[in-house]
Design an enzyme around this catalytic site. Sequence first.
Site, PDB file in Angstrom:
ATOM      1  CG  HIS A  73      35.472 -23.840 -21.186  1.00  0.00           C
ATOM      2  ND1 HIS A  73      33.939 -24.283 -21.880  1.00  0.00           N
ATOM      3  CD2 HIS A  73      35.203 -22.442 -21.026  1.00  0.00           C
ATOM      4  CE1 HIS A  73      32.596 -23.505 -20.440  1.00  0.00           C
ATOM      5  NE2 HIS A  73      33.933 -22.502 -20.321  1.00  0.00           N
ATOM      6  CG  ASN A 115      36.294 -27.130 -19.228  1.00  0.00           C
ATOM      7  OD1 ASN A 115      36.293 -26.159 -19.316  1.00  0.00           O
ATOM      8  ND2 ASN A 115      35.543 -27.605 -19.812  1.00  0.00           N
ATOM      9  CG  ASP A 119      30.438 -19.261 -26.335  1.00  0.00           C
ATOM     10  OD1 ASP A 119      29.327 -17.629 -25.823  1.00  0.00           O
ATOM     11  OD2 ASP A 119      30.914 -19.416 -25.311  1.00  0.00           O
ATOM     12  CD  GLU A 135      33.878 -27.254 -23.375  1.00  0.00           C
ATOM     13  OE1 GLU A 135      34.601 -26.704 -22.192  1.00  0.00           O
ATOM     14  OE2 GLU A 135      32.845 -27.234 -23.258  1.00  0.00           O
TER      15      GLU A 135
HETATM   16  P1  PGA Z   1      31.003 -18.664 -15.948  1.00  0.00           P
HETATM   17  O1  PGA Z   1      31.823 -18.735 -17.065  1.00  0.00           O
HETATM   18  O2  PGA Z   1      31.031 -16.912 -15.769  1.00  0.00           O
HETATM   19  O3  PGA Z   1      29.567 -19.021 -16.211  1.00  0.00           O
HETATM   20  O4  PGA Z   1      31.701 -19.292 -14.530  1.00  0.00           O
HETATM   21  C1  PGA Z   1      32.737 -18.701 -17.652  1.00  0.00           C
HETATM   22  C2  PGA Z   1      33.272 -20.097 -19.186  1.00  0.00           C
HETATM   23  O5  PGA Z   1      32.568 -20.704 -18.922  1.00  0.00           O
HETATM   24  O6  PGA Z   1      33.676 -19.049 -19.657  1.00  0.00           O
END
Ligand code: PGA
Length: 263
Positions: free
Chosen positions: A145, A143, A74, A150
């Site tokens: 994702h 959450n 992304d 999302e």
């Molecule tokens: P993070 O994010 O590694 O910064 O915890 C993980 C994600 O949002 O997929």
Amino acid sequence: MKINYNSIQIFVVEDEQAMSKKAANMVAGQIHLKSDSILGLATGSTPEGMYKNLVQMHRDGDLDFSDVTTFNLDEYEGLSPDNCHSYAWYMDHHLFGQVNVNEYRIHIPMSSGLDVDAVCARYDKLIEESHNIDLQILGIGTNGHIGFNEPDVKFEAGTHLVSLDEETIEANSRFFESTIDVPKRAISMGIRNIMHAKKVILMANGANKGKAIKAMVLGPVTPELPASVLQLHNDVTMIVDKSAGKLLLEAFNQKGITTLSKV
Ligand code: PGA
């Protein structure tokens, strides 16, 4: 500690360092077995240590990226690669700038100055033309994702524009001066892109990921918790540290599911 649950292989390791090393070893193994591997790559805090290990292996002369192709999961909408908050900048800083990946084989769904629909369609086509990703690295949001898919009422199949969840904006605000500065939209690979990967490694560390980790493995498969779709993939390895795996292990214990081996 290792647990096989349905088609998911789960390693619960001591800490972030052990998680990073294990993930890096698996990525290196993939490249050693197939030098022209197509890797799906993630950003965020979780994979930073893995990239550090991979860079070290390259410096030690043990890992050659020259035939590797990469697709990032992304990118924030509209950010140019020289913006230090962009994932293009992150990748250059943590991996690409320090190893011998061929820049023509690096793909990130950047949309700065471009038509977003065209960027998404082109990204799907490029992944398809590469015959899909050999090994996809994933983190997970609090959450649930994966990428920037999302929680939603349906799974998005292909690369698409996403309005980021409040929870994601809040979580990612730690990388910015304030919450207001976090871009509100991003372009993300879709669930089909991820599910078509031949092998998936999902990493998580820290107690704040515990609920999502438990729900992704033991909860229903639902777009409300996008990572749960991985229950339907036939080659998923999870590498989680003790804090992230605590709730899942407790649930396994309650169900009488025992660990298979020590790692
Ligand atoms: P993070 O994010 O590694 O910064 O915890 C993980 C994600 O949002 O997929």
